[in-house]
Enzyme design. Sequence first.
Site: not given
Ligand code: PGA
Length: 253
Positions: A9, A11, A94, A96, A166, A172, A211
């Site tokens: 992803n 982003k 997601h 976000e 997640e 993140g 992460s």
């Molecule tokens: P990350 O994000 O691996 O940077 O923690 C995962 C995601 O949001 O899909």
Amino acid sequence: MRLPLVAGNWKLNGSLAANRELLQGVIAGLPAAGVEVMVCPPAVYLAPTAAELAGTTLLLGAQDVSTQDQGAYTGEVSAAMLRDVGCTHTLIGHSERRTLFGDTDDVVAAKFVAARAASVQPVVCIGETLEERQAGDTMAVVRRQLGAVLNKVGVDGFAGAIVAYEPVWAIGTGQTATPEQAQEVHAAIRAQLAAADAKLGDRTRILYGGSVKGANAADLFSRQDIDGGLIGGASLKAGEFLAICEAAAGTDS
Ligand code: PGA
């Protein structure tokens, strides 16, 4: 057996030049077997990415999709448009999108329906916040988020879709869920699917995200109910992303 899937992803990152370099690196090192690999670039880069991927096994996914098919919906991208430019998958729900852009459980379910109507396979993202975990609500939150989709589309409507667990506190932050924490929730998700239909429980791939890095991927993916990963930050570096893909390929037996 469930073939592991690793999805990157990206982003809100990248440029034409940076994407090309990243893709070339990923394509050059893709494991020959044992894992499916997907990239999810920003919407404007889907078409050029589709061209770069042509003739490779790399899959193309979007990061989001509209609930609407067409019409006066400024700024939206429909599932048919995603399909038209070569996407086979799209993320929906997601965290976000849920926290920053107001995607409710109902909106996520509507996006699922829109994606499936255009033969785009949804990757349904679910997960609890830190406050929800600390309050002991993890399972209830995840069950509610998945249930919103499952209740709307039913067993047949859900078959073939992918789930990504997640935990919001792990995204993140560098604070990965332990393999035990992740497996516990994945098992509960699979039990919820199995309660709806045994085959759905057996066959649905459940990815872990939050992460994931080359260094922790193998341990996570070795757990019974973890079928690969949804990777944010580490998907922007070809070497790191490929190490995660290799870890997933190594668990396919
Ligand atoms: P990350 O994000 O691996 O940077 O923690 C995962 C995601 O949001 O899909």
